[in-house]
Scaffold this motif. Sequence first.
Motif, short mmCIF file in Angstrom:
data_model
loop_
_atom_site.label_atom_id
_atom_site.label_comp_id
_atom_site.label_asym_id
_atom_site.label_seq_id
_atom_site.Cartn_x
_atom_site.Cartn_y
_atom_site.Cartn_z
N ALA A 1 0.97 -0.91 0.28
CA ALA A 1 -0.09 0.30 0.05
C ALA A 1 0.86 1.51 -0.09
O ALA A 1 0.70 1.60 1.05
N GLY A 2 1.35 1.35 -0.79
CA GLY A 2 2.93 2.49 -1.37
C GLY A 2 2.39 3.28 -2.29
O GLY A 2 1.30 3.55 -2.91
N GLU A 3 3.73 3.72 -2.99
CA GLU A 3 3.70 5.29 -4.17
C GLU A 3 2.94 4.12 -4.83
O GLU A 3 2.72 4.81 -5.67
N SER A 4 3.57 3.02 -5.28
CA SER A 4 2.87 2.93 -6.11
C SER A 4 1.44 2.76 -6.64
O SER A 4 0.57 3.15 -8.13
N ALA A 5 1.09 2.24 -5.78
CA ALA A 5 -0.90 1.86 -5.29
C ALA A 5 -1.37 3.29 -5.20
O ALA A 5 -2.42 3.48 -6.29
N ARG A 6 -0.65 4.27 -4.63
CA ARG A 6 -1.30 5.67 -4.75
C ARG A 6 -0.81 6.19 -6.06
O ARG A 6 -2.16 7.32 -6.48
N LEU A 7 -0.27 6.10 -6.75
CA LEU A 7 0.26 6.64 -8.17
C LEU A 7 -1.15 6.07 -8.99
O LEU A 7 -1.09 7.03 -9.98
N ALA A 8 -1.17 5.01 -8.85
CA ALA A 8 -1.73 4.46 -10.34
C ALA A 8 -3.68 5.02 -10.12
O ALA A 8 -4.15 5.43 -11.24
N GLY A 9 -3.39 4.97 -9.15
CA GLY A 9 -5.12 5.21 -8.37
C GLY A 9 -4.85 7.29 -8.99
O GLY A 9 -6.06 7.45 -8.92
N ARG A 10 -4.15 7.92 -8.39
CA ARG A 10 -4.28 9.28 -8.82
C ARG A 10 -4.18 9.46 -9.96
O ARG A 10 -4.75 10.50 -10.77
#
Length: 443
Positions: free
Chosen positions: A246-255
């Motif tokens: 639940a890190g930057e990759s997941a957040r970036l893909a969502g954003r």
Amino acid sequence: MPVEPDTAARRVPLSVLDLVPIAAGSDSGEALRRSIDLAQHAEALGYARYWLAEHHLNPGVAGAAPHTFLGILAASTERIRVGTAATILGNYEPLQVAEALGTVAALWPGRVDLGLGRSGFPPPDAAGPSFTPDAAPVASAVPVVPPAARRAEPTEPTTDPGPDPGNTVVDGLVVPPARPFRFDRARFALQGRLLGRVPGDAARFADDVDDLRAFFAGGYAGDGIPVTVHPAEGTDVQLWVHGSTAGESARLAGRLGLRYGANYHVAPSGVLESVEEYRAHFRPSAELDRPHVIVSVDVVVGETDAEANRLAAGYAEWVLSIREGQGAVPYPRPEDATPDDRLGAAELAAVQDRLDTRFVGSPATVVARLETLQRVTGADELLVTTITHDHERRVASYRLLAEAWGTDSATSAEAATSAEAATSAEAADDLAGSSAGVALARA
């Protein structure tokens, strides 16, 4: 949070993740030829995508140059989507990636996927391990066991890995804890040097993704200078971001409103939080109007449970070779494989999460477990990776699964796109707020 049964019952597309493994007694050339053959079979069987992983300096893996091999696979098939899962940004400059994938997409439009992964060195002043958590394992507290003691009887453990916290079962899905294991930092550092990695390069991930999007869409300007990136510009390469936490990759893909690949087969402990983080941060984009997730899983299918378990032999020592830092060894023959109960306690603890989350069995057994994985994660697609020593049995595993799952070879090229359109907005809304549901399921 588990989705509602009427949503979960739908059959989602299946795809293939290929590491291009080298079987014991074989070589890289044979492994690559076998992957071409497997891709052709996967297309005929109705799998929607054929993706290549990226691994370097592994004695038992030939999948070190996915961008080169991708065009060969596209030329060897007719309609199945081909791509990477994942291209590790930082090992390349974004321009090189865009030009390579753009070349394939210009020749085979409508068939190319680019999965992006984040791994590398943090800034020099960062605390903790010397690599990022999204795509690389965390260094361990488990001590190194002397090589001479590594095949001790289980009654004579060479070291005590400490109390095992045990697995959590969420609505039927095994979610193991993040267990520590040893990792060869020196080898990781050497690989980074050979690939041109530098401290802090992982922090460029979001900027690199932005650059890639601009290269494909057109209109990129660096330092105020507009450039055209041929043959990438205007091609319809489908972008994905892959992550293990639940890190930057997941957040970036969502954003950014991109598709997301969640890693159950390598980092099963974080899969639910990873998907949850992606959905929580999702914003509609020109590419996607609702979250879209593919979840990876290790699978071996045989005619019977017993046959599948025989074919799956050797997996523990193969995973252990990766996690010890030596790189994946050539995949052993079943008759030569070290039985799991011959591993030392520390060794077994280092790979137990992978053993507990590999789906091995008859078609009915594996389909039931895949249905559970899809239901609990709400996956829109499932990404299957199968490794056996014998190539014909590997092909047969994918065939048995496709027949039991009900893939349709006539519509495989459109299956993944149709899955996106079929995703229920109501289910997406339910899953976006899944934090409380996961916590409740684990209580």
